[in-house]
Design a protein around this motif. Structure first.
Motif, PDB file in Angstrom:
ATOM      1  N   LEU A   1     -11.833   1.719  -5.506  1.00  0.00           N
ATOM      2  CA  LEU A   1     -11.308   0.722  -4.577  1.00  0.00           C
ATOM      3  C   LEU A   1     -12.430  -0.203  -4.138  1.00  0.00           C
TER       4      LEU A   1
ATOM      5  N   CYS B   1       0.835  -1.210   0.000  1.00  0.00           N
ATOM      6  CA  CYS B   1       0.000   0.000   0.000  1.00  0.00           C
ATOM      7  C   CYS B   1       0.865   1.253   0.000  1.00  0.00           C
TER       8      CYS B   1
ATOM      9  N   THR C   1      -7.132  -3.000   2.063  1.00  0.00           N
ATOM     10  CA  THR C   1      -7.184  -1.719   1.354  1.00  0.00           C
ATOM     11  C   THR C   1      -7.471  -0.557   2.295  1.00  0.00           C
TER      12      THR C   1
ATOM     13  N   PRO D   1      -9.152  -5.774  -6.973  1.00  0.00           N
ATOM     14  CA  PRO D   1      -8.824  -6.854  -6.037  1.00  0.00           C
ATOM     15  C   PRO D   1      -8.324  -8.103  -6.750  1.00  0.00           C
TER      16      PRO D   1
ATOM     17  N   LEU E   1      -5.439   2.615   1.917  1.00  0.00           N
ATOM     18  CA  LEU E   1      -5.753   3.368   0.693  1.00  0.00           C
ATOM     19  C   LEU E   1      -7.071   4.127   0.848  1.00  0.00           C
TER      20      LEU E   1
ATOM     21  N   VAL F   1      -7.942   0.379  -8.402  1.00  0.00           N
ATOM     22  CA  VAL F   1      -7.141  -0.614  -7.697  1.00  0.00           C
ATOM     23  C   VAL F   1      -8.023  -1.852  -7.576  1.00  0.00           C
TER      24      VAL F   1
ATOM     25  N   SER G   1     -11.642  -4.423   1.269  1.00  0.00           N
ATOM     26  CA  SER G   1     -11.052  -5.748   1.079  1.00  0.00           C
ATOM     27  C   SER G   1     -11.704  -6.822   1.946  1.00  0.00           C
TER      28      SER G   1
END
Length: 194
Positions: free
Chosen positions: A51, A34, A61, A123, A64, A121, A54
């Protein structure tokens, strides 16, 4: 064995590999990945960030999400509907609620507008050095990325990075990989981030 069957078997194998990792080391490595992304020109130049919140199988995440909110960077997370997903702006982590598949989702508010300079971003459980991802198998991101014109990246541990993963025709590779040790430009372009 088809690519689909190979992916299914890999998911089982890699879930066991991930579960066997020392949790504190895995967390530390995820934070390093990260940090590498947060210090990159990609993050700095992004006019908005896509994003996910997570899951335990993915790198966290949270750093972020918090960085985007602190930096007033427009932040968008997905809401699943049927076989597709739409992205909506998230203005506070307290807005997240369990949605489809138990994933944390933003409220239906301001939808994502396709503008230049977006960073997604994406996964992944694992990636290969060509940017091919191994996800959970639903194909949501592959369908979304087929029409996405921004820059794509994944956070992945070195231990989950392969030379080649099985790839189906609909798989949408990502452009950049951020690990705890390095950044990879999967296009092979010279001068990628180190």
């Amino acid at each position: 064995m088809t690519e689909k069957e190979q992916k299914k078997e890999l998911r089982r194998t890699l879930a066991a590999r991930s579960a066997a990792m020392d949790p504190s080391l895995r967390r530390q490595w995820g934070e390093q990945a990260c940090r590498r992304l947060l210090q990159s020109p990609l993050w700095e130049g992004a006019c908005g960030v896509l994003l996910t919140a997570s899951t335990p199988q993915e790198l966290d995440t949270g750093p972020l999400l918090r960085a985007a909110l602190l930096q007033d960077k427009p932040l968008f997370l997905p809401r699943c509907r049927g076989k597709d997903m739409d992205f909506f702006e998230l203005r506070s982590l307290s807005e997240l609620r369990p949605g489809a598949f138990g994933l944390l989702e933003p409220p239906e508010g301001r939808p994502l507008e396709p503008v230049p300079g977006l960073l997604a971003v994406v996964p992944a459980i694992a990636c290969d050095k060509r940017g091919v991802r191994l996800g959970k198998g639903g194909g949501y991101y592959d369908r979304f990325l087929s029409g996405f014109e921004g820059v794509t990246a994944c956070l992945v541990l070195e231990q989950m990075l392969f030379d080649a993963l099985p790839r189906e025709p609909h798989d949408a590779p990502v452009r950049y990989l951020f690990t705890q040790q390095r950044t990879i430009d999967t296009s092979g372009a010279a001068g990628g981030y180190g």
